[in-house]
Design a protein around this motif. Sequence first.
Motif, mmCIF file in Angstrom:
data_model
loop_
_atom_site.group_PDB
_atom_site.id
_atom_site.type_symbol
_atom_site.label_atom_id
_atom_site.label_comp_id
_atom_site.label_asym_id
_atom_site.label_seq_id
_atom_site.Cartn_x
_atom_site.Cartn_y
_atom_site.Cartn_z
ATOM 1 N N ARG A 21 -36.551 44.874 102.833
ATOM 2 C CA ARG A 21 -36.169 44.601 101.441
ATOM 3 C C ARG A 21 -37.384 44.788 100.552
ATOM 4 O O ARG A 21 -38.497 44.389 100.923
ATOM 5 C CB ARG A 21 -35.643 43.173 101.306
ATOM 6 N N ALA A 22 -37.215 45.387 99.387
ATOM 7 C CA ALA A 22 -38.343 45.616 98.486
ATOM 8 C C ALA A 22 -37.870 45.541 97.042
ATOM 9 O O ALA A 22 -36.962 46.265 96.642
ATOM 10 C CB ALA A 22 -38.982 46.983 98.757
ATOM 11 N N GLU A 23 -38.505 44.658 96.269
ATOM 12 C CA GLU A 23 -38.138 44.490 94.868
ATOM 13 C C GLU A 23 -39.397 44.335 94.022
ATOM 14 O O GLU A 23 -40.290 43.558 94.358
ATOM 15 C CB GLU A 23 -37.221 43.277 94.695
ATOM 16 N N SER A 24 -39.457 45.061 92.942
ATOM 17 C CA SER A 24 -40.621 45.064 92.065
ATOM 18 C C SER A 24 -40.657 43.803 91.190
ATOM 19 O O SER A 24 -39.767 42.949 91.260
ATOM 20 C CB SER A 24 -40.585 46.301 91.170
ATOM 21 N N ARG A 25 -41.670 43.728 90.328
ATOM 22 C CA ARG A 25 -41.780 42.615 89.385
ATOM 23 C C ARG A 25 -40.820 42.771 88.213
ATOM 24 O O ARG A 25 -40.582 41.817 87.465
ATOM 25 C CB ARG A 25 -43.213 42.508 88.861
ATOM 26 N N GLY A 26 -40.306 43.982 88.041
ATOM 27 C CA GLY A 26 -39.410 44.228 86.918
ATOM 28 C C GLY A 26 -40.089 43.919 85.593
ATOM 29 O O GLY A 26 -41.281 44.186 85.411
ATOM 30 N N SER A 27 -39.365 43.326 84.682
ATOM 31 C CA SER A 27 -39.926 42.971 83.367
ATOM 32 C C SER A 27 -40.222 41.482 83.267
ATOM 33 O O SER A 27 -40.529 40.974 82.185
ATOM 34 C CB SER A 27 -38.946 43.370 82.260
ATOM 35 N N ALA A 67 -39.487 40.361 92.842
ATOM 36 C CA ALA A 67 -40.928 40.529 93.010
ATOM 37 C C ALA A 67 -41.395 40.119 94.404
ATOM 38 O O ALA A 67 -42.197 39.189 94.568
ATOM 39 C CB ALA A 67 -41.684 39.753 91.939
ATOM 40 N N LEU A 68 -40.918 40.831 95.411
ATOM 41 C CA LEU A 68 -41.315 40.528 96.784
ATOM 42 C C LEU A 68 -40.967 41.692 97.697
ATOM 43 O O LEU A 68 -40.183 42.568 97.338
ATOM 44 C CB LEU A 68 -40.609 39.263 97.291
ATOM 45 N N ILE A 69 -41.569 41.688 98.874
ATOM 46 C CA ILE A 69 -41.083 42.518 99.973
ATOM 47 C C ILE A 69 -40.761 41.570 101.119
ATOM 48 O O ILE A 69 -41.460 40.580 101.332
ATOM 49 C CB ILE A 69 -42.087 43.615 100.391
ATOM 50 N N GLN A 70 -39.674 41.848 101.813
ATOM 51 C CA GLN A 70 -39.175 40.936 102.835
ATOM 52 C C GLN A 70 -38.942 41.694 104.134
ATOM 53 O O GLN A 70 -38.580 42.870 104.130
ATOM 54 C CB GLN A 70 -37.865 40.293 102.368
ATOM 55 N N GLY A 71 -39.164 41.002 105.231
ATOM 56 C CA GLY A 71 -38.980 41.632 106.530
ATOM 57 C C GLY A 71 -38.708 40.608 107.603
ATOM 58 O O GLY A 71 -38.409 39.441 107.325
ATOM 59 N N THR A 72 -38.828 41.039 108.845
ATOM 60 C CA THR A 72 -38.635 40.148 109.986
ATOM 61 C C THR A 72 -39.795 40.297 110.960
ATOM 62 O O THR A 72 -40.326 41.398 111.147
ATOM 63 C CB THR A 72 -37.308 40.446 110.721
ATOM 64 N N LEU A 73 -40.188 39.186 111.553
ATOM 65 C CA LEU A 73 -41.210 39.178 112.596
ATOM 66 C C LEU A 73 -40.598 38.780 113.935
ATOM 67 O O LEU A 73 -41.264 38.238 114.806
ATOM 68 C CB LEU A 73 -42.354 38.228 112.220
#
Length: 321
Positions: free
Chosen positions: A189-195, A214-220
């Motif tokens: 998952r990847a989402e910018s800071r936007g406005s 405003a984050l990137i998400q994953g799994t470990l």
Amino acid sequence: MGRRQISSELIRHSRSFFLILGLVSCPIVYMYLSAGEKGEELVRSFECCKGIEHLELWGDAVKWGSDFKLDSAQECCKACKDTCNATKGECLCDSWVFCGHRDACGIQFGECWLKKQKDTLDPELRDSGDKVMWTSGIIYGKGEGIVGLETSGYGVIYIKLLPECAPHSVSYILELLATRNCPGCHFYRAESRGSAWDLEGHHIKDAPFGPPSALIQGTLKAHEFIFDKISKEVSSPIYRGSVAWVGSGPEFFISLANHNEWKNEYSVFGFVLPEYMKIVEKIAQLPTKPDLWSNINVSILRKTVDLRFRRLNSEDLITQY
């Protein structure tokens, strides 16, 4: 593989030191210092100073406990931290052992042993179990406790781990580090800071909080590794660079912004060194497709980014954290 959602308000065999853990949550204080043309860099100072009961760490003695007695494990921990040079960050002591069970310790009650490990990412265990009367802890000085989160094709994200605050989490990371592999670990998952947030991660007044989040998400969750759910360890707000679990893991995220609106929802187990946030930003800009998680709009990477942990290379001179 299931995905854990971040709210809108928002181990099969652990390494020696971190295996038996019963720490309580502890706060993290974040300070901002000016860094000239680089702008504002986030510098963390940690107020965590807890230990593990029924655990005895080994190692070369810096100060003999038979000649050094204190009233609590916290004081012993702080005595170890006091050996760190405030400017250079070098620590004469990186582990401590305290005898705090009056009946079990007898004449050794209050002994505080300050020690030095050969490898702070794999400290030497003397003994553990309910019959062990000692409490032990580990400390990372500057340039220590830093691991590389290597991505497929985008570079290495260097993370400073927080063993004093999030020992359960760090134990699993060190297990992955020891294997030099993390099959199945990836960002999805990847989402910018936007406005809603500026380049430094500060929220813009009156702007909505997202999405994007405003984050990137994953799994470990690595194949062939047992992941035990991790109880909340650190009660802290999320700041730009924070690395935290979603719920009890193994889903995790790296924040691109200061999320004061999330309060203290997530367990933080590390932070990205500021100069390596550019790699996080790069991943956040990769092509995505929309999805809906419990009525919340999210952005899923069209192609996941594989991950694995590794130690610093000999040419990686990182000493300021």
